[in-house]
Design a protein around this motif. Sequence first.
Motif, mmCIF file in Angstrom:
data_model
loop_
_atom_site.group_PDB
_atom_site.id
_atom_site.type_symbol
_atom_site.label_atom_id
_atom_site.label_comp_id
_atom_site.label_asym_id
_atom_site.label_seq_id
_atom_site.Cartn_x
_atom_site.Cartn_y
_atom_site.Cartn_z
ATOM 1 N N LEU A 72 0.821 -1.216 0.000
ATOM 2 C CA LEU A 72 0.000 0.000 0.000
ATOM 3 C C LEU A 72 0.851 1.261 0.000
ATOM 4 O O LEU A 72 0.456 2.290 -0.548
ATOM 5 C CB LEU A 72 -0.930 0.006 1.217
ATOM 6 N N ARG A 73 2.025 1.170 0.605
ATOM 7 C CA ARG A 73 2.905 2.340 0.655
ATOM 8 C C ARG A 73 3.323 2.759 -0.752
ATOM 9 O O ARG A 73 3.562 3.937 -1.016
ATOM 10 C CB ARG A 73 4.124 2.007 1.508
ATOM 11 N N ASP A 74 3.406 1.806 -1.651
ATOM 12 C CA ASP A 74 3.814 2.093 -3.028
ATOM 13 C C ASP A 74 2.636 1.943 -3.981
ATOM 14 O O ASP A 74 2.824 1.690 -5.167
ATOM 15 C CB ASP A 74 4.954 1.136 -3.417
ATOM 16 N N TRP A 75 1.420 2.107 -3.440
ATOM 17 C CA TRP A 75 0.244 1.779 -4.238
ATOM 18 C C TRP A 75 0.052 2.707 -5.426
ATOM 19 O O TRP A 75 -0.449 2.294 -6.466
ATOM 20 C CB TRP A 75 -1.009 1.785 -3.375
ATOM 21 N N GLU A 76 0.436 3.958 -5.302
ATOM 22 C CA GLU A 76 0.242 4.891 -6.417
ATOM 23 C C GLU A 76 0.956 4.383 -7.672
ATOM 24 O O GLU A 76 0.395 4.412 -8.766
ATOM 25 C CB GLU A 76 0.766 6.273 -6.030
ATOM 26 N N LEU A 98 -2.012 5.457 7.297
ATOM 27 C CA LEU A 98 -1.851 6.405 6.200
ATOM 28 C C LEU A 98 -1.811 5.720 4.831
ATOM 29 O O LEU A 98 -2.487 6.172 3.895
ATOM 30 C CB LEU A 98 -0.600 7.254 6.428
ATOM 31 N N PRO A 99 -1.041 4.620 4.650
ATOM 32 C CA PRO A 99 -1.072 3.959 3.337
ATOM 33 C C PRO A 99 -2.457 3.466 2.945
ATOM 34 O O PRO A 99 -2.841 3.532 1.777
ATOM 35 C CB PRO A 99 -0.090 2.788 3.514
ATOM 36 N N ARG A 112 -4.516 6.509 1.775
ATOM 37 C CA ARG A 112 -4.071 6.958 0.448
ATOM 38 C C ARG A 112 -4.542 5.979 -0.627
ATOM 39 O O ARG A 112 -5.026 6.380 -1.686
ATOM 40 C CB ARG A 112 -2.550 7.083 0.429
ATOM 41 N N ALA A 113 -4.403 4.670 -0.345
ATOM 42 C CA ALA A 113 -4.817 3.661 -1.325
ATOM 43 C C ALA A 113 -6.328 3.647 -1.523
ATOM 44 O O ALA A 113 -6.816 3.253 -2.584
ATOM 45 C CB ALA A 113 -4.337 2.276 -0.883
ATOM 46 N N ALA A 114 -7.084 4.099 -0.498
ATOM 47 C CA ALA A 114 -8.543 4.161 -0.622
ATOM 48 C C ALA A 114 -9.002 5.387 -1.396
ATOM 49 O O ALA A 114 -10.208 5.575 -1.600
ATOM 50 C CB ALA A 114 -9.179 4.161 0.766
ATOM 51 N N GLY A 115 -8.051 6.232 -1.820
ATOM 52 C CA GLY A 115 -8.389 7.388 -2.640
ATOM 53 C C GLY A 115 -8.568 8.676 -1.860
ATOM 54 O O GLY A 115 -8.995 9.687 -2.434
ATOM 55 N N LEU A 116 -8.253 8.687 -0.565
ATOM 56 C CA LEU A 116 -8.379 9.911 0.230
ATOM 57 C C LEU A 116 -7.117 10.754 0.065
ATOM 58 O O LEU A 116 -6.018 10.291 0.348
ATOM 59 C CB LEU A 116 -8.574 9.568 1.712
#
Length: 515
Positions: free
Chosen positions: A203-207, A296-297, A300-304
Motif C-alpha cells: 500500500l505504501r507504493d500503491w500509487e 496512512l497507506p 491513500r490507497a482508498a483514494g483519500l
Amino acid sequence: MTTTLDHLEPALSVRQVLTLERVLAGEPEVVAGAAQLDRAVRWVHVAEAPDVGVMLTGGEMVLTTGVLLAGDEGAQAEYIQSLHRAEAAAVVLGLGRAFPAPPDVMRRAAERCGLPMVVLHRPFPFAVLTEEVQSRLVRRKFAAVSLSEAVRTSLTGLITAGAPLQRLLDDVARHSACPVVVTNLAHRVLATAGERPAVDDVLRDWERIARQAGGSEGDGWIRAELGGRGERWGQILLCGYRGDTATGRLLADRAAEALVLHRMLAGNSAHTWEEQSAQSLLTDLVSGVVPARQLLPRARAAGLPVNRRTFVPLVVRDGDPAELDRVLRLLGLSGIVAELADGATAVLLSLARDQDASVLTANFAARLPQTVVAAADPRTAWDDVPAGMREAQHVADAVASGALDLPAVVRLKDVHLRGLIRLLRDDPQVQSFAERELDGLLCDSGTGEGLLAVLRTYLATGRNKSRTAQLHHVSRPALYRRLEAIQGRLGVDLDDFEQAASVHIALLAHDAQQG
C-alpha cells in the motif's frame, strides 16, 4: 467466470529444465537465445523431420540429433525458422555423428529470432530428458489442479457459512502466501489480506502499482477481473506471488469466482465493499488501536487525499451513509463516509489548505436537515486525526443525550456540562450520585418515567414552564401539579438554583449511562 486448465497449464522454464540433474548429465550448453531462457516449456517433443513446426502447438522443447539436416544449410536455417513460427520454447541438439560441433547456420538463425538453442556435448538418451520433464509437468499440473480445487472448496464453504469478505480474502492469502488486494475500477483499494507488514509495503507504493495495474503481469503480480453479466467492477491482485505463474492465475481466478458469488449472494441488503473499506479505516482511526501512521497507506490507497491537507472529523447522528456520500459528491468535497458501531456515521473531510473548513462544514450540514452534525476542530497533521475523530464522537454522544436548541454544526464548546458528564458516566461515584438524587422517580417504573421526561424538558429549557408545557402538550396548571409531584418525590425545591443544578447533573449522568 471459467478457466481452462489447458490454457493455464503449469510449466517449467527452459532455464529450469537445464538445471535438472538428469539433464546436466548431458553437459548442456546454451549457444543461442540466452536472453529467452525464461520461456515456459509446456511439453517435450522429439522430432527429426525438417518440417517439425507443423506438428507443434507452441511451448514445446524440441529434441533432435539433426540427422536429416546434416549437409543442407538451407534446411538447417528453415528448421529453426519453422520452430520460431510455431512458437517453440527451445531446441536441443544432441551432438554426435551428424553434428560433432554446434552448426553455425542453426546457431545464427536461432540468435536472430530469439529461439533458445542448446547443445548436449555428451551422448544422452532423449527418453531420459523426455521422461524427466514430462513427469515433472504432470506433477505440477496435478498439484495446481489440486490446489485450485482445494481453494474452490474452502471458499465455497466459507460463502455457504455466511462468512464476510475479509474471511474469504484471508483464506486466499493463506493459500497464496502473499498479500491480496481487491480494488474497484479506479484502482482504489477496497480490501486487503495477508501479513500486515507485507500488505503495508504494498500500500505504501500503491500509487505506482495502481498505474501499472492494467499492464502486463510480472514479478509475481497476478490479477483477475471481478464482474459478471458483461459488467466489470473491480479486480483482485496477488501481490508478489512466488509460485508458478500459471498456478497463481488459477488461484486468482478461483478467488475471483468466489468474490463474485459472495457479492451476488449479499445482494442489496449488505454494505458495499466500498462502504466496508471506509468503515474499517474509520473504525480503526476512532479506536486508536492502530497507530495513525500505519493507517496512512490505507487511506491513500482508498483514494483519500492526504498530502498537505486539512482534515475535518465529523460524526452525524441519524444520517444515512449513502446520502452523506451523495452530499459530499454534490459539494465536490473529498472524504470518506462510514457507519460506526453505535449507529452514528463518521465522515472524514479532506480539504485543500486554502479552503475554509468552517464554511464548507456548514455547507455540508445545511444539506442535512433533521440531523445533528458533530464536528471536531480541523487537523492539519494526519497523526492528529484519531484524536479529532474521538472528539467528534464525544460531541455526538453528548448531543444524543437530549440537548436542545443546538447549532447546525455542534462543536465541543457547545456541549458544556453535558459533554463533561458523558466523559464521567462510567465513574462509580457519578453513578451512585445519580441513583441517589433521582431515587424517588427511578423506584417507580410507572408514573416515575413520565415525570422524568417532564423534569428532563423543564431543566433543558432553563426551567421555562411555558415552554415545557408546550412541548408536553399540557396546560400550565397540569404542569404545576407534575412539578409539585417531582419535587415531593425527590425532596428538593426546583426553584433553588443549587438544588435544581444538582438534580440536573444527576439526570444528565443517568441519561448518559442509559444511552
